[in-house]
Design a protein around this motif. Structure first.
Motif, mmCIF file in Angstrom:
data_model
loop_
_atom_site.group_PDB
_atom_site.id
_atom_site.type_symbol
_atom_site.label_atom_id
_atom_site.label_comp_id
_atom_site.label_asym_id
_atom_site.label_seq_id
_atom_site.Cartn_x
_atom_site.Cartn_y
_atom_site.Cartn_z
ATOM 1 N N THR A 110 2.986 -3.665 8.714
ATOM 2 C CA THR A 110 2.224 -3.994 7.497
ATOM 3 C C THR A 110 1.827 -2.384 6.543
ATOM 4 O OG1 THR A 110 0.320 -4.268 8.591
ATOM 5 C CG2 THR A 110 1.505 -6.333 7.895
ATOM 6 N N GLY A 112 1.578 -1.010 3.682
ATOM 7 C CA GLY A 112 0.646 -1.120 2.546
ATOM 8 C C GLY A 112 0.643 0.271 1.699
ATOM 9 N N GLU A 131 7.413 -2.386 4.844
ATOM 10 C CA GLU A 131 6.767 -2.975 3.760
ATOM 11 C C GLU A 131 7.701 -3.906 2.923
ATOM 12 O OE1 GLU A 131 3.520 -3.201 2.615
ATOM 13 O OE2 GLU A 131 4.241 -4.467 1.127
ATOM 14 N N VAL A 136 5.105 -1.736 -3.817
ATOM 15 C CA VAL A 136 4.344 -0.979 -2.801
ATOM 16 C C VAL A 136 5.338 0.054 -1.881
ATOM 17 C CG1 VAL A 136 2.711 -0.923 -0.730
ATOM 18 C CG2 VAL A 136 2.544 -2.876 -2.556
ATOM 19 N N MET A 195 -2.952 -8.830 5.050
ATOM 20 C CA MET A 195 -4.144 -8.738 4.122
ATOM 21 C C MET A 195 -5.177 -9.736 4.525
ATOM 22 S SD MET A 195 -2.930 -7.302 1.522
ATOM 23 C CE MET A 195 -3.967 -7.395 0.222
ATOM 24 N N GLU A 208 -7.857 0.444 -4.641
ATOM 25 C CA GLU A 208 -6.533 0.253 -3.914
ATOM 26 C C GLU A 208 -6.180 -1.282 -3.399
ATOM 27 O OE1 GLU A 208 -5.586 2.732 -0.215
ATOM 28 O OE2 GLU A 208 -5.290 4.313 -1.650
ATOM 29 N N MET A 209 -7.126 -1.889 -2.953
ATOM 30 C CA MET A 209 -7.035 -3.012 -2.296
ATOM 31 C C MET A 209 -6.894 -4.121 -3.244
ATOM 32 S SD MET A 209 -6.411 -3.662 0.878
ATOM 33 C CE MET A 209 -5.830 -2.513 1.885
ATOM 34 N N LEU A 212 -3.356 -4.209 -4.380
ATOM 35 C CA LEU A 212 -2.747 -4.914 -3.421
ATOM 36 C C LEU A 212 -2.775 -6.469 -3.429
ATOM 37 C CD1 LEU A 212 -2.564 -2.958 -0.132
ATOM 38 C CD2 LEU A 212 -0.709 -3.612 -1.647
ATOM 39 N N GLN A 213 -4.239 -6.924 -3.346
ATOM 40 C CA GLN A 213 -4.423 -8.318 -3.584
ATOM 41 C C GLN A 213 -4.042 -8.875 -4.801
ATOM 42 O OE1 GLN A 213 -8.587 -7.964 -3.435
ATOM 43 N NE2 GLN A 213 -8.681 -8.308 -1.206
ATOM 44 N N ASP A 219 -3.042 -13.059 2.878
ATOM 45 C CA ASP A 219 -2.166 -13.233 3.888
ATOM 46 C C ASP A 219 -1.713 -14.819 4.016
ATOM 47 O OD1 ASP A 219 -0.839 -13.015 6.464
ATOM 48 O OD2 ASP A 219 -2.679 -14.036 7.214
#
Ligand SMILES: C[S@@+](CC[C@H](N)C(=O)[O-])C[C@H]1O[C@@H](n2cnc3c(N)ncnc32)[C@H](O)[C@@H]1O
Length: 284
Positions: A110, A112, A131, A136, A195, A208-209, A212-213, A219
């Motif tokens: 993963t 990321g 990934e 990403v 995640m 950053e997160m 990504l979210q 998840d």
């Protein structure tokens, strides 16, 4: 497989317009992401970021509530963590374990934004980053290429060595690991950092997160990935969990972590393949 339709590629406003269009078209073709002009509904844009102070163009994600999010292995948080990040004693590194006469090689299933992989590579581990989110993967590819260029130009051989220990594949790790079962002896450790489950209090989440979210969502299939990882790894599987989170439950309830390493916000669940094999919980 995640195929977000909320993302599109923005043609760079910098430099030669023909070259900018060509670069955008190439990226669009490679990662199957439409150009912004063909997807007006996109809420996240993938494009090139550059400032007068930092003129090297960086592939970045843009969304209205946060500025450019890109990966930089040469400066900022990642370079800082390499210099001051706690070395071999840090929980992430201890969780990877030790083989008799060499460091275990690692699949980061993963990848990321590449933070954990970079820390591991900076401490000598060979890491294959997987990934599945196309945008990403594109950021990682750009950061690796850019980092190698910068390291070459600045004669930073240490950084060049670190980056050469990082390989990248844009793929779904569960399928990759299932297909890799025949080549099992070459995979020592599978590391996974799925995640986190969606939190009620979102305000503190890092920029950053957040991106990504929004891109990949919470998840949904880490059980499947863990199962594939246990079949493919030769030495151990390591799963990063938020502090206090439940372990990932598998169909066989006896497949639980054989050890855990805790840090203030995080826990590493370790699954020893040898222990499972000798207990007859996995087949060789
Ligand atoms: C929490 S992030 C990982 C952060 C990473 N450890 C770091 O240091 O930046 C999880 C990432 O794993 C990816 N991912 C989740 N399941 C995957 C799978 N089966 N195959 C490949 N990538 C996956 C997601 O797309 C996301 O980018």
């Amino acid at each position: 497989m995640h195929t977000p339709d909320n993302i599109a590629i923005q043609i760079s406003p910098f430099g030669d317009p023909d070259q900018a269009l060509q670069a955008a078209q190439q990226l669009s073709q490679q990662y199957q992401i439409p150009l912004a002009q063909d997807n007006q509904n996109a809420s996240i844009l993938l494009g090139w970021h550059q400032t007068a102070k930092d003129p090297i163009p960086k592939l970045a994600l843009f969304q209205p509530e946060s500025g450019a999010v890109f990966i930089d292995f040469t400066q900022g948080k990642k370079a800082h963590r390499r210099q001051f990040g706690g070395g071999k004693g840090q929980p992430l590194v201890r969780a990877m374990g030790k083989l008799e006469n060499r460091l275990p090689n690692i699949i980061d299933a993963t990848a990321g934004m590449g933070g954990d992989s970079f820390v591991l590579a900076s401490l000598g581990f060979e890491v294959l980053m997987l990934e599945r989110a196309r945008a990403v993967a594109a950021l990682l590819e750009d950061a690796l290429r850019r980092g190698k260029n910068t390291a070459t130009h600045t004669h930073d051989t240490e950084l060049l060595d670190i980056l050469s220990r990082l390989q990248l594949l844009h793929t779904n790790s569960a399928s990759f690991l299932q297909d890799a079962t025949d080549t099992k002896p070459t995979i020592d450790v599978v590391y996974m950092d799925p995640m986190y489950p969606e939190k009620k209090k979102k305000a503190a989440t890092k920029k950053e997160m957040k991106v990504l979210q929004n891109l990949v969502g919470p998840d949904q299939d880490s059980q499947h990935l863990l199962q594939a990882a246990l079949q493919a790894a030769r030495y151990r599987v390591v799963v990063k969990r938020p502090k206090g989170a439940a372990i990932i439950t598998l169909d066989n309830p006896k497949l639980t972590p054989t050890a855990q390493i805790a840090s203030p916000n995080t826990r590493y669940d370790i699954y020893s393949i040898k222990a499972f094999l000798s207990a007859g919980l996995l087949t060789p």
